[in-house]
Motif scaffolding. Structure first.
Motif, mmCIF file in Angstrom:
data_model
loop_
_atom_site.group_PDB
_atom_site.id
_atom_site.type_symbol
_atom_site.label_atom_id
_atom_site.label_comp_id
_atom_site.label_asym_id
_atom_site.label_seq_id
_atom_site.Cartn_x
_atom_site.Cartn_y
_atom_site.Cartn_z
ATOM 1 N N UNK A 7 0.857 -1.188 0.000
ATOM 2 C CA UNK A 7 0.000 0.000 0.000
ATOM 3 C C UNK A 7 0.894 1.239 0.000
ATOM 4 N N UNK A 8 0.715 2.099 -1.011
ATOM 5 C CA UNK A 8 1.453 3.360 -1.108
ATOM 6 C C UNK A 8 0.508 4.499 -0.768
ATOM 7 N N UNK A 9 0.906 5.349 0.179
ATOM 8 C CA UNK A 9 0.072 6.468 0.614
ATOM 9 C C UNK A 9 0.853 7.754 0.395
ATOM 10 N N UNK A 10 0.448 8.545 -0.605
ATOM 11 C CA UNK A 10 1.146 9.795 -0.902
ATOM 12 C C UNK A 10 0.228 10.679 -1.735
ATOM 13 N N UNK A 11 0.225 11.977 -1.442
ATOM 14 C CA UNK A 11 -0.659 12.897 -2.173
ATOM 15 C C UNK A 11 0.020 13.521 -3.389
ATOM 16 N N UNK A 20 4.832 3.385 -7.538
ATOM 17 C CA UNK A 20 4.020 2.286 -8.086
ATOM 18 C C UNK A 20 4.785 1.534 -9.174
ATOM 19 N N UNK A 21 5.385 2.281 -10.106
ATOM 20 C CA UNK A 21 6.111 1.647 -11.214
ATOM 21 C C UNK A 21 7.270 0.803 -10.678
ATOM 22 N N UNK A 22 8.015 1.371 -9.722
ATOM 23 C CA UNK A 22 9.168 0.649 -9.160
ATOM 24 C C UNK A 22 8.735 -0.640 -8.483
ATOM 25 N N UNK A 23 7.652 -0.580 -7.703
ATOM 26 C CA UNK A 23 7.190 -1.759 -6.976
ATOM 27 C C UNK A 23 6.606 -2.821 -7.916
ATOM 28 N N UNK A 24 5.894 -2.369 -8.950
ATOM 29 C CA UNK A 24 5.329 -3.324 -9.916
ATOM 30 C C UNK A 24 6.448 -4.050 -10.655
ATOM 31 N N UNK A 26 9.179 -4.824 -9.448
ATOM 32 C CA UNK A 26 9.739 -5.791 -8.507
ATOM 33 C C UNK A 26 8.832 -7.012 -8.362
ATOM 34 N N UNK A 27 7.733 -7.033 -9.126
ATOM 35 C CA UNK A 27 6.831 -8.175 -9.079
ATOM 36 C C UNK A 27 5.793 -8.090 -7.973
ATOM 37 N N UNK A 28 5.495 -6.885 -7.501
ATOM 38 C CA UNK A 28 4.555 -6.705 -6.398
ATOM 39 C C UNK A 28 3.229 -6.130 -6.900
ATOM 40 N N UNK A 29 2.167 -6.425 -6.187
ATOM 41 C CA UNK A 29 0.871 -5.786 -6.436
ATOM 42 C C UNK A 29 0.794 -4.531 -5.578
ATOM 43 N N UNK A 30 0.211 -3.472 -6.114
ATOM 44 C CA UNK A 30 0.227 -2.179 -5.441
ATOM 45 C C UNK A 30 -1.173 -1.582 -5.386
ATOM 46 N N UNK A 31 -1.527 -1.077 -4.216
ATOM 47 C CA UNK A 31 -2.702 -0.217 -4.042
ATOM 48 C C UNK A 31 -2.202 1.163 -3.657
ATOM 49 N N UNK A 32 -2.916 2.198 -4.113
ATOM 50 C CA UNK A 32 -2.481 3.569 -3.846
ATOM 51 C C UNK A 32 -3.591 4.361 -3.172
ATOM 52 N N UNK A 33 -3.175 5.252 -2.268
ATOM 53 C CA UNK A 33 -4.111 6.125 -1.579
ATOM 54 C C UNK A 33 -3.497 7.512 -1.482
#
Length: 484
Positions: A7-11, A20-24, A26-33
């Motif tokens: 979970x990434x939380x940033x305005x 998000x791009x970096x984590x994806x 790395x093979x990870x699923x990402x949710x953003x808030x």
């Protein structure tokens, strides 16, 4: 099997997209808030392998999220993104329970390292309790209430990357506690480097900590890594950190804040990823007040404090401690044990040197013991709390009287042999104190032997030592037995 979810939380839209791009990749699923409200909604529905939050959000502070996630008992690592130069905010977040932090502008390599550490920590096969059960029993021996509380604290600290300051008396086991934190952490497979800061000459400190390039100074024949590079990915323990000179404290502070070091003779800094654990028997706060230790460095090292109890506060562990130490000292296939009353005598002793002193006492006693059985006379303790043993009664009271035996003063010998008299006030003293003390000890032993007609057993009893000790001292002082 699904990928771990973050979970990434940033305005800030641009930074959020970069994360998000970096984590994806790395093979990870990402949710953003974008807000605390959205983040709380995600957390109520999904379990995350990592939460990454900015410190400042439109509807509050990321610090609130850190505290909520830490208190949720889900064991979800949460890291914070702090503005450049706001090291104080990072320290506050770590104290609140954050796993780690990254600074803006975000360095993607550092971000990946931090994320990988968090994923190892939250992986299903990372069994902290199992590590505690095996490692703690091996390192931190004992079942007293204070040791169990210490193990519980270590298990919690192992889940964070925050710097830890371990306090405790000399010999109490600060390095063992540090090694246990490392063994239970996500860095367990990486190096653990322990450095005694008081043992390094001041003019070599920078080279030892940060390394140097070939030709940087006279004698630098090859490139060499420092302690930070050697511990990269793992844990660096700074033992007796209060002994660091002020000039080195400034350089260490920069390395901690920037997470980068520069070798002597190099033009560029290189990133390092280490978890710092510091230890000292001194009061760092008092050192700060006295001007011997920098307040800003103290603030960075003392994020989380762990206190190791002295041995006198865990006397219930003496039986299991002595058993483990004797098993190690005796070696494979050998056996060593305590005789009657010895454990009570040890419990009556204050152990100013703590566990380290206990090991030394048992090692010395085992050398004097007959057939591997340590008797009270083999201990040669000094300064025992005799009053406590006497109040306890029983075996303790019987043995406490010989915990600190004073050399017996036998009645005058009929005819002491030549050289058996103590030096008089008018005599010239030997050239050194050891010679003088050896001469006194020599004369006292000879007197006891003459009085008992060279019966070694009776002479040992008269002097308050074991027969083995007497034999050792006779050999050391070259005292001949006419009956031999």
């Amino acid at each position: 099997m699904s990928s771990p979810r973050v979970l990434v939380v940033d305005d800030e839209a641009d930074l959020r997209e970069l994360l998000e791009i970096t984590l994806v990749r790395m093979g990870l699923d990402v949710d953003s808030a974008e807000t605390l409200r959205e983040a709380r909604a995600f957390l109520s529905q999904t379990d995350y392998a990592l939460v990454l939050t900015d410190m400042r959000l439109p509807d509050g502070l990321g610090l609130e999220l850190v505290r909520e996630v830490t208190a949720s008992n889900k064991s979800t690592p949460i890291a914070v993104v702090t503005a450049y130069g706001s090291a104080d905010n990072a320290v506050i977040a770590l104290k609140a329970g954050a796993f780690d932090y990254v600074s803006k502008p975000v360095v993607l390599d550092e971000l990946r390292v931090m994320v990988q550490s968090a994923l190892r920590l939250s992986a299903p096969n990372h069994d902290s309790a199992g590590a505690s059960a095996s490692g703690a029993e091996r390192r931190l021996i004992g079942d007293s209430a204070v040791v169990q509380a210490l193990r519980s604290q270590i298990a919690r600290l192992a889940r964070s990357m925050a710097p830890v300051a371990i306090t405790g008396e000399s010999g109490s086991g600060k390095e063992l506690a540090a090694r246990e934190i490392h063994a239970q952490s996500a860095r367990a497979s990486k190096p653990f480097i322990a450095v005694n800061c008081g043992a390094i000459p001041e003019n070599l400190m920078e080279a030892e900590f940060f390394g140097y390039r070939k030709g940087a100074f006279t004698g630098a024949a090859d490139d060499r890594e420092g302690f930070f590079q050697a511990a990269n990915g793992g844990t660096l323990m700074l033992d007796e950190v209060a002994d660091l000179p002020l000039a080195m404290q400034v350089k260490l502070l920069r390395a901690i804040q920037e997470r980068r070091v520069r070798k002597i003779g190099a033009t560029a800094e290189e990133p390092v990823d280490v978890r710092l654990i510091s230890a000292t028997h001194q009061d760092l706060a008092q050192c700060v007040e006295a001007g011997k230790f920098r307040q800003d460095l103290f603030y960075r090292l003392n994020v989380i404090e762990l206190s190791v109890p002295p041995l006198r506060e865990r006397s219930d562990d003496l039986a299991v401690l002595t058993g483990a130490i004797l098993a190690r000292l005796a070696g494979p296939g050998q056996r060593a044990r305590l005789g009657d009353g010895v454990l009570d005598t040890l419990r009556a002793y204050s152990f100013p040197g703590n566990v380290r002193e206990l090991e030394n006492i048992l090692e010395r006693a085992l050398a004097f013991a007959n057939d591997g059985v340590i008797e009270v006379g083999d201990l040669s303790l000094k300064g025992a709390r005799v009053g406590e043993a006497e109040r306890g009664g029983g075996a303790g009271a019987a043995t406490a009287s010989v915990v600190e035996p004073a050399p017996a003063t036998p009645s005058p010998a009929p005819t002491p042999p030549p050289g058996a008299t103590l030096p008089g006030a008018g005599e010239s003293l030997p050239q050194s104190l050891p010679d003088y003390l050896n001469r006194i000890e020599h004369d006292i032993i000879v007197r006891a032997l003459v009085q008992t007609q060279y019966n070694r057993a009776q002479a040992a009893q008269l002097l308050g030592v074991s027969l083995r000790q007497l034999r050792y001292q006779m050999q050391k002082l070259a005292i001949d037995d006419p009956k031999a």
